[in-house]
Design an enzyme around this catalytic site. Structure first.
Site, short mmCIF file in Angstrom:
data_model
loop_
_atom_site.label_atom_id
_atom_site.label_comp_id
_atom_site.label_asym_id
_atom_site.label_seq_id
_atom_site.Cartn_x
_atom_site.Cartn_y
_atom_site.Cartn_z
N GLU A 78 38.51 -27.67 -16.89
CA GLU A 78 39.18 -27.22 -18.13
C GLU A 78 38.97 -25.96 -18.57
O GLU A 78 38.31 -25.26 -18.16
CB GLU A 78 38.21 -28.34 -19.33
CG GLU A 78 38.77 -29.58 -19.55
CD GLU A 78 39.68 -29.65 -20.60
OE1 GLU A 78 40.52 -28.80 -20.70
OE2 GLU A 78 39.74 -30.74 -21.35
N ASP A 102 45.75 -21.26 -25.91
CA ASP A 102 46.76 -20.80 -26.89
C ASP A 102 46.34 -21.17 -28.47
O ASP A 102 45.36 -21.81 -28.73
CB ASP A 102 48.08 -21.78 -26.51
CG ASP A 102 48.02 -23.30 -26.89
OD1 ASP A 102 48.83 -23.60 -27.83
OD2 ASP A 102 47.04 -24.01 -26.67
N PHE A 126 37.53 -18.72 -32.36
CA PHE A 126 38.89 -19.46 -31.92
C PHE A 126 39.39 -18.45 -31.19
O PHE A 126 39.77 -17.33 -31.18
CB PHE A 126 39.83 -19.25 -33.14
CG PHE A 126 40.94 -20.38 -33.19
CD1 PHE A 126 41.13 -21.60 -33.34
CD2 PHE A 126 41.96 -19.74 -32.38
CE1 PHE A 126 42.17 -22.28 -33.16
CE2 PHE A 126 43.24 -20.50 -32.10
CZ PHE A 126 43.14 -21.82 -32.50
#
Length: 174
Positions: free
Chosen positions: A97, A157, A150
């Site tokens: 991942e 993305d 973030f």
């Protein structure tokens, strides 16, 4: 409002960590049958680099998950928009991942994969981010552990932008 990017991990730092992870994963599995599963889209760059860093000869496959619901809220209802094409029975499975955040996607994959009779199912993630973790879930091979931020770049993305960046950045002013 424009976004600004603050580098968190340079491409050199990422490359060094991938080399370390490759050795650790190779030592863990040795010559045992291994299939590496890339979770699309975000993990594609990390997946390519980590599989090349392995000293073994794993099989590779890809999955893509979709969740159903309205808006941006997570409903917990997940399904494959692309499932595995090879059997994982009697093989070790390594889910690769880009980022493990809440943990729901990896938990879903582990649950589904365990029904297919693998030898084991473990997770390798570039980023093990604990800020929003909702499930008690271990990432056995974490690249980097972070509490918050973030992140974009190196496959990750924001609105399909920034995936191509060779480093990991914190997206500010989101």
């Amino acid at each position: 409002m424009g976004h600004s990017l603050k580098e968190v991990f340079s491409k050199e730092i990422i490359a060094g960590r991938i080399e370390e992870l490759g050795k650790q994963i190779s030592k863990t599995y040795g010559e045992e049958p291994l299939i590496c599963v890339c979770v699309l889209k975000g993990a594609y760059l990390f997946f390519a680099d980590i599989t090349r860093a392995l000293s073994s000869d794993p099989e590779i496959d890809f999955v893509r998950l979709s969740s159903y619901g309205s808006g941006t809220s997570r409903t917990g209802n997940m399904n494959f928009s692309k499932d595995l094409e090879v059997s994982i029975a009697d093989k070790h499975v390594l889910i690769i991942e880009d980022i493990v955040d809440t943990g729901h996607s990896v938990e879903f994959l582990k649950h589904v994969f365990m029904k297919r009779n693998p030898l084991s199912v473990k997770t390798c993630a570039l980023i093990d981010k604990r800020e929003r973790r909702e499930i008690d879930l271990e990432v056995e091979f974490p690249g980097f552990v972070l509490e918050s931020g973030f992140l974009v770049g190196y496959g990750m993305d924001y609105a399909e932008k920034y995936r191509y960046l060779s480093a990991v950045y914190e997206l500010e002013n989101v």
